[in-house]
Design a protein around this motif. Structure first.
Motif, PDB file in Angstrom:
ATOM      1  N   ASP A  77       0.847  -1.186   0.000  1.00  0.00           N
ATOM      2  CA  ASP A  77       0.000   0.000   0.000  1.00  0.00           C
ATOM      3  C   ASP A  77       0.887   1.242   0.000  1.00  0.00           C
ATOM      4  O   ASP A  77       2.113   1.144   0.015  1.00  0.00           O
ATOM      5  CB  ASP A  77      -0.943   0.011   1.222  1.00  0.00           C
ATOM      6  CG  ASP A  77      -0.205  -0.204   2.540  1.00  0.00           C
ATOM      7  OD1 ASP A  77       0.871   0.390   2.717  1.00  0.00           O
ATOM      8  OD2 ASP A  77      -0.684  -0.982   3.388  1.00  0.00           O
ATOM      9  N   PHE A  78       0.245   2.405  -0.013  1.00  0.00           N
ATOM     10  CA  PHE A  78       0.968   3.678  -0.098  1.00  0.00           C
ATOM     11  C   PHE A  78       1.914   3.867   1.091  1.00  0.00           C
ATOM     12  O   PHE A  78       3.086   4.221   0.925  1.00  0.00           O
ATOM     13  CB  PHE A  78      -0.031   4.833  -0.160  1.00  0.00           C
ATOM     14  CG  PHE A  78       0.598   6.192   0.003  1.00  0.00           C
ATOM     15  CD1 PHE A  78       1.279   6.781  -1.046  1.00  0.00           C
ATOM     16  CD2 PHE A  78       0.504   6.866   1.212  1.00  0.00           C
ATOM     17  CE1 PHE A  78       1.866   8.034  -0.899  1.00  0.00           C
ATOM     18  CE2 PHE A  78       1.090   8.114   1.371  1.00  0.00           C
ATOM     19  CZ  PHE A  78       1.775   8.700   0.311  1.00  0.00           C
ATOM     20  N   LYS A  79       1.426   3.634   2.287  1.00  0.00           N
ATOM     21  CA  LYS A  79       2.228   3.859   3.497  1.00  0.00           C
ATOM     22  C   LYS A  79       3.477   2.981   3.498  1.00  0.00           C
ATOM     23  O   LYS A  79       4.592   3.459   3.766  1.00  0.00           O
ATOM     24  CB  LYS A  79       1.371   3.584   4.736  1.00  0.00           C
ATOM     25  CG  LYS A  79       2.087   3.802   6.053  1.00  0.00           C
ATOM     26  CD  LYS A  79       1.121   3.700   7.231  1.00  0.00           C
ATOM     27  CE  LYS A  79       0.492   2.327   7.338  1.00  0.00           C
ATOM     28  NZ  LYS A  79      -0.343   2.186   8.561  1.00  0.00           N
ATOM     29  N   THR A  80       3.293   1.705   3.175  1.00  0.00           N
ATOM     30  CA  THR A  80       4.431   0.782   3.151  1.00  0.00           C
ATOM     31  C   THR A  80       5.401   1.144   2.037  1.00  0.00           C
ATOM     32  O   THR A  80       6.619   1.031   2.199  1.00  0.00           O
ATOM     33  CB  THR A  80       3.944  -0.667   2.985  1.00  0.00           C
ATOM     34  OG1 THR A  80       2.949  -0.947   3.971  1.00  0.00           O
ATOM     35  CG2 THR A  80       5.091  -1.646   3.139  1.00  0.00           C
ATOM     36  N   LEU A 111       7.676  -3.660   5.075  1.00  0.00           N
ATOM     37  CA  LEU A 111       6.483  -4.246   5.686  1.00  0.00           C
ATOM     38  C   LEU A 111       6.656  -4.337   7.206  1.00  0.00           C
ATOM     39  O   LEU A 111       5.716  -4.075   7.966  1.00  0.00           O
ATOM     40  CB  LEU A 111       6.234  -5.631   5.091  1.00  0.00           C
ATOM     41  CG  LEU A 111       4.983  -6.379   5.562  1.00  0.00           C
ATOM     42  CD1 LEU A 111       3.716  -5.628   5.158  1.00  0.00           C
ATOM     43  CD2 LEU A 111       4.967  -7.792   4.988  1.00  0.00           C
ATOM     44  N   GLY A 112       7.885  -4.689   7.635  1.00  0.00           N
ATOM     45  CA  GLY A 112       8.162  -4.775   9.065  1.00  0.00           C
ATOM     46  C   GLY A 112       8.038  -3.432   9.753  1.00  0.00           C
ATOM     47  O   GLY A 112       7.518  -3.350  10.888  1.00  0.00           O
ATOM     48  N   PHE A 113       8.469  -2.352   9.077  1.00  0.00           N
ATOM     49  CA  PHE A 113       8.351  -1.018   9.668  1.00  0.00           C
ATOM     50  C   PHE A 113       6.878  -0.625   9.801  1.00  0.00           C
ATOM     51  O   PHE A 113       6.461  -0.054  10.823  1.00  0.00           O
ATOM     52  CB  PHE A 113       9.101   0.007   8.819  1.00  0.00           C
ATOM     53  CG  PHE A 113       9.138   1.378   9.431  1.00  0.00           C
ATOM     54  CD1 PHE A 113      10.081   1.700  10.402  1.00  0.00           C
ATOM     55  CD2 PHE A 113       8.229   2.357   9.049  1.00  0.00           C
ATOM     56  CE1 PHE A 113      10.110   2.960  10.977  1.00  0.00           C
ATOM     57  CE2 PHE A 113       8.255   3.617   9.617  1.00  0.00           C
ATOM     58  CZ  PHE A 113       9.196   3.923  10.584  1.00  0.00           C
ATOM     59  N   THR A 114       6.091  -0.911   8.780  1.00  0.00           N
ATOM     60  CA  THR A 114       4.650  -0.629   8.844  1.00  0.00           C
ATOM     61  C   THR A 114       3.991  -1.429   9.969  1.00  0.00           C
ATOM     62  O   THR A 114       3.136  -0.919  10.701  1.00  0.00           O
ATOM     63  CB  THR A 114       3.985  -0.964   7.496  1.00  0.00           C
ATOM     64  OG1 THR A 114       4.644  -0.267   6.450  1.00  0.00           O
ATOM     65  CG2 THR A 114       2.519  -0.566   7.499  1.00  0.00           C
ATOM     66  N   TYR A 115       4.392  -2.694  10.099  1.00  0.00           N
ATOM     67  CA  TYR A 115       3.877  -3.558  11.171  1.00  0.00           C
ATOM     68  C   TYR A 115       4.217  -2.973  12.537  1.00  0.00           C
ATOM     69  O   TYR A 115       3.385  -2.964  13.452  1.00  0.00           O
ATOM     70  CB  TYR A 115       4.480  -4.953  10.994  1.00  0.00           C
ATOM     71  CG  TYR A 115       4.065  -5.972  12.012  1.00  0.00           C
ATOM     72  CD1 TYR A 115       2.728  -6.205  12.319  1.00  0.00           C
ATOM     73  CD2 TYR A 115       5.033  -6.737  12.666  1.00  0.00           C
ATOM     74  CE1 TYR A 115       2.359  -7.165  13.256  1.00  0.00           C
ATOM     75  CE2 TYR A 115       4.674  -7.699  13.602  1.00  0.00           C
ATOM     76  CZ  TYR A 115       3.332  -7.906  13.893  1.00  0.00           C
ATOM     77  OH  TYR A 115       2.968  -8.859  14.813  1.00  0.00           O
ATOM     78  N   LEU A 116       5.442  -2.440  12.666  1.00  0.00           N
ATOM     79  CA  LEU A 116       5.850  -1.806  13.918  1.00  0.00           C
ATOM     80  C   LEU A 116       4.992  -0.581  14.210  1.00  0.00           C
ATOM     81  O   LEU A 116       4.517  -0.395  15.338  1.00  0.00           O
ATOM     82  CB  LEU A 116       7.329  -1.411  13.826  1.00  0.00           C
ATOM     83  CG  LEU A 116       7.904  -0.574  14.984  1.00  0.00           C
ATOM     84  CD1 LEU A 116       7.882  -1.381  16.286  1.00  0.00           C
ATOM     85  CD2 LEU A 116       9.328  -0.125  14.658  1.00  0.00           C
ATOM     86  N   CYS A 117       4.809   0.259  13.190  1.00  0.00           N
ATOM     87  CA  CYS A 117       4.005   1.474  13.367  1.00  0.00           C
ATOM     88  C   CYS A 117       2.561   1.149  13.738  1.00  0.00           C
ATOM     89  O   CYS A 117       1.943   1.853  14.557  1.00  0.00           O
ATOM     90  CB  CYS A 117       4.042   2.324  12.098  1.00  0.00           C
ATOM     91  SG  CYS A 117       5.634   3.104  11.783  1.00  0.00           S
ATOM     92  N   ASP A 118       2.016   0.104  13.130  1.00  0.00           N
ATOM     93  CA  ASP A 118       0.623  -0.271  13.407  1.00  0.00           C
ATOM     94  C   ASP A 118       0.428  -0.721  14.847  1.00  0.00           C
ATOM     95  O   ASP A 118      -0.703  -0.714  15.367  1.00  0.00           O
ATOM     96  CB  ASP A 118       0.181  -1.390  12.456  1.00  0.00           C
ATOM     97  CG  ASP A 118      -0.003  -0.885  11.023  1.00  0.00           C
ATOM     98  OD1 ASP A 118      -0.092   0.341  10.842  1.00  0.00           O
ATOM     99  OD2 ASP A 118      -0.025  -1.725  10.102  1.00  0.00           O
ATOM    100  N   ASN A 119       1.521  -1.131  15.496  1.00  0.00           N
ATOM    101  CA  ASN A 119       1.430  -1.562  16.889  1.00  0.00           C
ATOM    102  C   ASN A 119       1.717  -0.432  17.872  1.00  0.00           C
ATOM    103  O   ASN A 119       1.767  -0.666  19.084  1.00  0.00           O
ATOM    104  CB  ASN A 119       2.394  -2.728  17.135  1.00  0.00           C
ATOM    105  CG  ASN A 119       1.862  -4.046  16.591  1.00  0.00           C
ATOM    106  OD1 ASN A 119       1.040  -4.703  17.223  1.00  0.00           O
ATOM    107  ND2 ASN A 119       2.286  -4.392  15.395  1.00  0.00           N
TER     108      ASN A 119
END
Length: 510
Positions: free
Chosen positions: A116-119, A321-329
Motif C-alpha cells: 500500500d501507499f504507506k508501506t 512491511l516490518g516497519f509498517t507492522y511496527l508502526c501499526d502496533n
C-alpha cells in the motif's frame, strides 16, 4: 482519482531525496565512481564508431573476443551521447543522480504495488538507509537498471497471476525481456525466482497455464533474439569465477545494516502470521536467493556478494512491511509520525555519508580530495561502514593519490596512443585506457567473457617475453606499478608515484 494521483506524486519523494544527495558526487568529482563503468563506456564508444557489432578487437587484444554483454544499455548510452553532444565519461557521471532516482523509485513503487501507499513510502526511505541497496543506485551500469526492473517484473508477475490480469502479466514479460538485453546475471536470477514461484503455484494448481504460455512467448520474443544470434554465430562464452564466500551474518551486519535487518525479521514475522500467497511469494523470493548465495559451502562456484546484493532488494520490501507492522502496533499517532520522521532523517544522513565516502578510480587536479563531512560525523552516523569500509563495485575511503596518478596515466595514453597493445600490471587501468584512448589492452573488463586464449600479461611484465612474441602481439607499451622492475626489452617513458609507463625498445621490434 485526484487523491490517487497525489499519492503517486508523493511516492517520488524518497527517490527525489536520493537524487539530491547523489548530486554530491557531481560536486566533488569530474569522473564517475566505480571501475565497472569504464567497460560500459568502452562498449558505447565501440558502437558509436562501428554500429552494432559482435566482436571487440580492442579488448583481449590482439585477437579480440565475442561481445557477450547485451547491447541495449550501450546503444542507448551511445545514442544519448550523440544527441546531446556530451562525451561518454561526462554523460555517465551526470547520469549517476538519475540512476539513483530510478532505483529508489523502483523500490518504492514495487512496495506500493505489493502492499500500500504507506508501506511504499517507508520502503523507499529504507532503500536509502541500507548501504547495499543504496550503493548500487549511484553506479551508472546496466545492472542498476536491471535490478530495478527485476523488482518491478517480479511484483507485476505476482499481481498479474493473483488477479488474472493479462496486462500486468504482459508488462512483467516485457520487463524480463528488457532485462535479458541488459544484464545476464540479473535475468538468470529473475527467471529462477519466477520459475520457483511458478512451479510451486503449478503444483498447488493455482496458476493460469494459458497466461503462463503468453508470458513465456513475450519474454522469448523480446529477450532472446540477440542471444540466439550470438549463440548460433559465435557460441556463448561465460567463464564465471567464484568470489570469496560471504556468510549471511557478515552480510547483514556489514552490508545490509542492523536496523534494516531487525525490520526484515519483523516483516517475516508478519508474513508468517499472515500466511497468504504474498507471504509465500516473498519468502520464496528472498530465502531462495540467500540459500543460493551460500552454496559455495557445497563447492558450487558463486559470487556470494552479488547474489546477496540482488536479494537485498526484495528483503528491503520485507523490511518496509516490518516497519509498517511496527508502526501499526504503536497506538499514538504522534509517536508513529515521529518514528517516520526519524527514519527519513537517519536514512538521508546515512546516504549522505555513503555518497561522501566514495572515491572514483580517476581524479583530476580540480577534484575534491577527502571527505566533505568530517570523519567523526561519518563514525557517528555509519560506524560499521566507516570502520569496516564495505564496498561493492566501487571504492570507499580510497587512495586519492592513486586516483590522481591513474588520471595522469590516462591522459598520457590519450596523447600518445599509437594503437599498439598496452600490457598493464593493473587490470583496472586496462578498462580506463581502452575506454579513453582506444588503445588495445589485454583484458579490458567484464572478466566473465574473457576466453582461454587471452594473452598472459604476467610473464611480459616480469621480463620473460621474447622479441618475436612482442612483435607478434604488437606490444607497444607496458604499464608497471612503481615498485616493479623494468623488463630488459622496455624503456621508461613516464612515471609518477604509483606507475611507470614503458615503451618497447626499437631493438626488440621486428
Amino acid at each position: 482519482m485526484q487523491y490517487r494521483n497525489h499519492e503517486k506524486i508523493t511516492l517520488t519523494i524518497p527517490a527525489g531525496l536520493s537524487f539530491i544527495i547523489a548530486l554530491i558526487l557531481l560536486y566533488k568529482y569530474t569522473f564517475p565512481i566505480s571501475w565497472d563503468v569504464y567497460y560500459h563506456i568502452h562498449m558505447a564508444d565501440l558502437y558509436m564508431r562501428n554500429g552494432l557489432v559482435f566482436w571487440d578487437f580492442e579488448t583481449v587484444a590482439p585477437y579480440g573476443r565475442v561481445i557477450m554483454y547485451p547491447p541495449l544499455f550501450h546503444l542507448v548510452l551511445a545514442g544519448l551521447s550523440k544527441v546531446t553532444g556530451i562525451g561518454l565519461v561526462s554523460l555517465v557521471r551526470l547520469l549517476q543522480p538519475v540512476f539513483s532516482f530510478f532505483l529508489i523509485f523502483s523500490i518504492t513503487w514495487s512496495s506500493y504495488k505489493l502492499f500500500d501507499f504507506k508501506t511504499g513510502m517507508c520502503t523507499g526511505v529504507l532503500g536509502m538507509l541500507s548501504f547495499i541497496t543504496f550503493n548500487r543506485s549511484v553506479i551508472c551500469t546496466p545492472a542498476t537498471i536491471a535490478i530495478g526492473l527485476s523488482l518491478l517484473c517480479c511484483v507485476y508477475f505476482f499481481n498479474g497471476f493473483k488477479d488474472n490480469n493479462i496486462r500486468s502479466i504482459i508488462f512483467s514479460a516485457i520487463l524480463l525481456g528488457i532485462i535479458f538485453n541488459l544484464h545476464m546475471a540479473t535475468s538468470i536470477i529473475t527467471v529462477f525466482v519466477l520459475g520457483l514461484y511458478g512451479l510451486v503455484q503449478l503444483l498447488r494448481r493455482n496458476l493460469n497455464i494459458n497466461y503462463l504460455v503468453i508470458f513465456i512467448l513475450f519474454v522469448a520474443s523480446v529477450g532472446l533474439p540477440w542471444w540466439i544470434y550470438v549463440y548460433l554465430k559465435y557460441t556463448l562464452v561465460f567463464n564465471s569465477k567464484a568470489g570469496n564466500l560471504l556468510s549471511l551474518p557478515n552480510f547483514f551486519f556489514k552490508y545490509y545494516g542492523i536496523i534494516p535487518s531487525v525490520l526484515t525479521i519483523m516483516g517475516y514475522v508478519y508474513l508468517i502470521k499472515n500466511r497468504s500467497d504474498k507471504s509465500l511469494f516473498l519468502i520464496l523470493w528472498t530465502v531462495s536467493l540467500m540459500l543460493i548465495s551460500q552454496t559455495t559451502y557445497l563447492g558450487v562456484q558463486t559470487v556470494s556478494i552479488r547474489i546477496l546484493e540482488v536479494a537485498s532488494y526484495p528483503m528491503i520490501l520485507v523490511a518496509g512491511l516490518g516497519f509498517t507492522y511496527l508502526c501499526d502496533n504503536i497506538k499514538s499517532t504522534t509517536n508513529r509520525r515521529v518514528l517516520f520522521i526519524l527514519l527519513i532523517l537517519v536514512s538521508c544522513l546515512s546516504s549522505m555519508v555513503y555518497v561522501d565516502s566514495y572515491t572514483p578510480e580517476v581524479m583530476c587536479d580540480d577534484d575534491y580530495d577527502g571527505l566533505l563531512i568530517p570523519e567523526t560525523i561519518h563514525t557517528i552516523i555509519d560506524p560499521v561502514g566507516t570502520i569496516l569500509k564495505p564496498s561493492v563495485i566501487s571504492l570507499r575511503f580510497g587512495n586519492s593519490q592513486l586516483a590522481h596518478d591513474r588520471y595522469d596515466v590516462m591522459e598520457w595514453f590519450m596523447a600518445h596512443s599509437n594503437k599498439s597493445l598496452v600490457v598493464s600490471e593493473d587490470s583496472i587501468m586496462d578498462s580506463i585506457i581502452v575506454s579513453t584512448s582506444r588503445s588495445p589492452v589485454v583484458y579490458g573488463g567484464f572478466t566473465e567473457s574473457i576466453p582461454l586464449y587471452v594473452v598472459d600479461p604476467v610473464h611480459i611484465v616480469q621480463n620473460h617475453s621474447t622479441s618475436s612474441e612482442l612483435s607478434d602481439l604488437n606490444v607497444g607499451y607496458i604499464l608497471l606499478r612503481q615498485n616493479t622492475p623494468i623488463p630488459i626489452y622496455a624503456q621508461l617513458e613516464y612515471n609518477n608515484t604509483n606507475y611507470k609507463i614503458c615503451s618497447i625498445k626499437s631493438t626488440y621490434k621486428n
